[in-house]
Design an enzyme around this catalytic site. Structure first.
Site, PDB file in Angstrom:
ATOM      1  N   GLY A  17     -56.809  41.081   2.220  1.00  0.00           N
ATOM      2  CA  GLY A  17     -56.181  41.335   0.824  1.00  0.00           C
ATOM      3  C   GLY A  17     -56.054  40.043  -0.185  1.00  0.00           C
ATOM      4  O   GLY A  17     -56.623  38.953   0.339  1.00  0.00           O
ATOM      5  N   SER A  47     -54.660  45.534  -2.007  1.00  0.00           N
ATOM      6  CA  SER A  47     -54.488  44.604  -3.264  1.00  0.00           C
ATOM      7  C   SER A  47     -55.413  45.194  -4.538  1.00  0.00           C
ATOM      8  O   SER A  47     -55.140  45.054  -5.720  1.00  0.00           O
ATOM      9  CB  SER A  47     -55.073  43.039  -2.868  1.00  0.00           C
ATOM     10  N   HIS A 256     -41.005  52.720  -6.975  1.00  0.00           N
ATOM     11  CA  HIS A 256     -41.525  52.531  -8.222  1.00  0.00           C
ATOM     12  C   HIS A 256     -41.085  53.771  -9.003  1.00  0.00           C
ATOM     13  O   HIS A 256     -41.068  54.870  -8.485  1.00  0.00           O
ATOM     14  CB  HIS A 256     -43.131  52.353  -8.092  1.00  0.00           C
ATOM     15  N   ARG A 272     -45.446  51.673 -19.492  1.00  0.00           N
ATOM     16  CA  ARG A 272     -44.253  51.618 -20.247  1.00  0.00           C
ATOM     17  C   ARG A 272     -44.027  50.110 -20.896  1.00  0.00           C
ATOM     18  O   ARG A 272     -43.486  49.936 -21.907  1.00  0.00           O
ATOM     19  CB  ARG A 272     -42.966  51.676 -19.239  1.00  0.00           C
TER      20      ARG A 272
END
Length: 608
Positions: A17, A47, A256, A272
């Site tokens: 990654g 990733s 999350h 958001r």
């Protein structure tokens, strides 16, 4: 004597990654021979799934005016609920702007300032003083300034593809579809790994002066996670199995706020940050009721708890997959959604059959990130074994403490790759290369014996897939966003039993070649041990800090718990041992996190 292929290099990196590849680039740029191992082709690493952005205090726009590394440092420490290593946080904040500009030089197409095109709370932001063409940033949770640099909502994708291009350009060796099964060590120093080719099932040996764990997080221990299916904590549990290397803060699990229901794919915080609202069953925007200052952009742990509190009050939307709330981005407009948020628009249309231009998005807090991992010092070297390093989400460096700010994970991969990669290079240049062939043979034999035991069924006939489902259920039901003594005690008891049962796994299949059941069976004991460490750490920590929220101990307790958990698993033991180290606060002493009046519920007791 066993038959296996042997590969040697100066630096061996397990995981391809962003963190692993950036460290590889740093080491290779200093003239070292580097080999990278990966479960998947590098561009399929997790990733690439990161969406929202990468934090760095560039201060280019009006909303980022006055930003600097001091402000970023303070946001990171407050976000961590004073659980992080402040020396690491300082290095990180000062290096992040350099990392963003370097990635731009290498080819990342950062979104740049175009007057009149950015949104906040549904309003366009523009200022004549802004210089068109500079790298821009969006608003993210828990930050005092707009500093999250982004490429629409596919930031991880563009960063990883760019980084992998540099890896290819430099000629760094990559062996994909290869899984590390164990570390080769003599109790003092690590000299490489025993690995298994996932194409053929054959064992391999990789030896090096320096070995780096960069395997990402453990999200798939939970039944519902935003993580890729490969995120099973492999690097963490092979370090734990040495009996020497501890894992730090395993109870620090981030949820999350917006995993899409029911696929649990991530809906970026950028939605958001760009002005999206959270609505309940009555289409009431409820976050200002709890967090009047930061609203939807309080720290992730805070927003996740507020959502679940609101659902508990009967304000959620019922569904076959459990109660959820709505995320509303319709007011941002079709152009903005299909450009700056195009990836989540595609996800909504493809996986849920809704169009966020016109429809509300069903979301619920979902396991997302592991703040815990292989405990390292500030140079990235693991505790206990010389020559072993860890980096990225697999490591407890410890940048994030008990809660990671959005955008700080992508930033950590690149920044730690630069800082720790340089330390790896310096260590490797001075290290000797002494490989004990008898030691290597011993570790290979152990893995051969494990595999034969699973294939023959001599240890028992436990079903690996049933064990995994039970483990996922235990964590999801008892070690979630809200925690308390009895559920945690139940989790510890049940995981103890599952750990014992995992030693008696047998295969239903033949176990030959690239058999996926064999791969799962080789991982299950390590995964359950990680789950055990999470539950035991959470049971022991009698306070609330960041993502670790004990309903029976709702206040943060700096007098007794301003400390980092270290989980060890001695060889031959059937449970982990928990030790602790003090967390030092040399720059910013503990205080209120400042996410609104409601945050006062987490009043601290400060050391005198």
């Amino acid at each position: 004597m066993s038959q296996y292929d042997v590969f040697t290099s100066d630096v061996l990196i397990v995981g391809a990654g962003l963190a692993g590849e950036r460290a590889a680039v740093e080491a290779a740029s200093q003239g070292l021979q580097v080999t990278i191992l990966s479960l998947v082709p590098p561009r399929r690493s997790h990733s690439s799934a990161a969406q929202g952005g990468m934090q760095a205090s560039l201060g280019n726009s009006s909303m980022g005016k006055g930003d600097n590394p001091d402000v970023h440092f303070a946001d990171t420490v407050k976000g961590s609920d004073w659980g992080c290593d402040q020396e690491v946080a300082r290095m990180f904040a000062e290096t992040a702007p350099i990392a963003v500009r370097q990635m731009s030089y290498w080819g990342v197409p950062w979104n740049r300032i175009v007057p009149g095109t950015r949104m906040y709370e549904g309003v366009e932001i523009t200022e004549e003083a802004e210089k068109e063409g500079l790298i821009t940033a969006r608003n993210f949770g828990g930050t005092a300034k707009w500093r999250t640099c982004y490429t629409s909502d596919g930031t991880g994708h563009t960063l990883l593809y760019t980084m992998d291009s540099i890896v290819i350009k430099m000629g760094i060796t990559v062996h994909d579809r290869t899984e590390a099964l164990s570390l080769i060590h003599d109790g003092f120093r690590c000299i490489g790994v025993v690995a298994r080719c996932l194409r053929t099932g054959k064992l391999r040996v990789y030896t090096a002066k320096s070995t780096v764990i960069a395997t990402g997080g453990y999200g798939r221990l939970y039944g519902a996670s935003t993580n890729a299916v490969i995120n099973e904590g492999n690097g963490m549990f092979i370090a734990l199995e040495t009996g020497i290397v501890p894992l730090g803060n395993m109870e620090a699990v981030q949820f999350h706020p917006t995993g899409i229901v029911p696929s649990w794919i991530l809906i970026t915080e950028g939605a958001r940050g760009d002005g999206g609202h959270l609505l309940d069953k009555n289409h009431h925007r409820f976050m200002p009721d709890y967090e009047p200052k930061k609203k939807e952009l309080a720290s992730r742990d805070v927003v996740s708890r507020r959502i679940m509190q609101h659902i508990r009050k009967g304000n959620g939307i019922e569904s076959p997959y459990g109660s959820h709330v709505w995320l509303d981005i319709r007011h941002l407009g079709e152009k903005h959604i299909n450009t700056n948020l195009r990836e989540i628009a595609i996800i909504c249309r493809s996986f849920t059959g809704i169009d966020p231009v016109h429809d509300l998005i069903p979301v619920r807090p979902t396991q997302h990130y592991s703040m815990g991992g292989v405990r390292t010092n500030k140079d990235g070297m693991a505790y206990g074994l010389e020559g072993l390093f860890a980096i990225g989400e697999a490591a407890c460096w410890d940048l994030h403490g008990f809660n990671r700010l959005g955008g700080n994970s992508l930033a950590e991969t690149i920044v730690a790759g630069m800082i720790v990669g340089d330390k790896i290079a310096k260590y490797t240049k001075d290290a000797s290369y002494n490989v004990n062939s008898a030691l290597v043979e011993e570790h290979v034999h152990i893995q051969e014996d494990r595999i034969q035991g699973l294939i023959s069924g001599r240890n028992g006939k436990e079903n690996v897939f049933e064990l995994r489902k039970e483990m996922e259920k235990v964590l999801s039901e008892n070690v979630g966003i809200f925690r308390s003594e009895e559920p945690l005690k139940k989790a510890v008891t049940e995981l103890h039993q599952l750990q014992e049962r995992s030693l008696r796994v047998g295969l239903r299949s033949g176990g030959q070649g690239a058999d996926p059941e064999l791969a799962a069976a080789l991982r299950i004991n390590g995964m359950i041990r990680l789950a055990y460490c999470i539950a035991q750490g959470a049971f022991n920590r009698k306070e609330s800090r960041g993502s670790h929220y004990r309903e029976d101990f709702p206040k943060r307790d700096d007098e007794n718990w301003l400390k980092r958990t270290l989980a060890y698993w001695p060889v031959g033991a059937n449970q982990p041992i928990m030790k602790y180290e003090d967390v030092k606060c040399p720059e910013l002493p503990p205080g209120d996190r400042g996410y609104g009046e409601a945050s006062k519920e987490a009043v601290t007791t400060t050391k005198q």
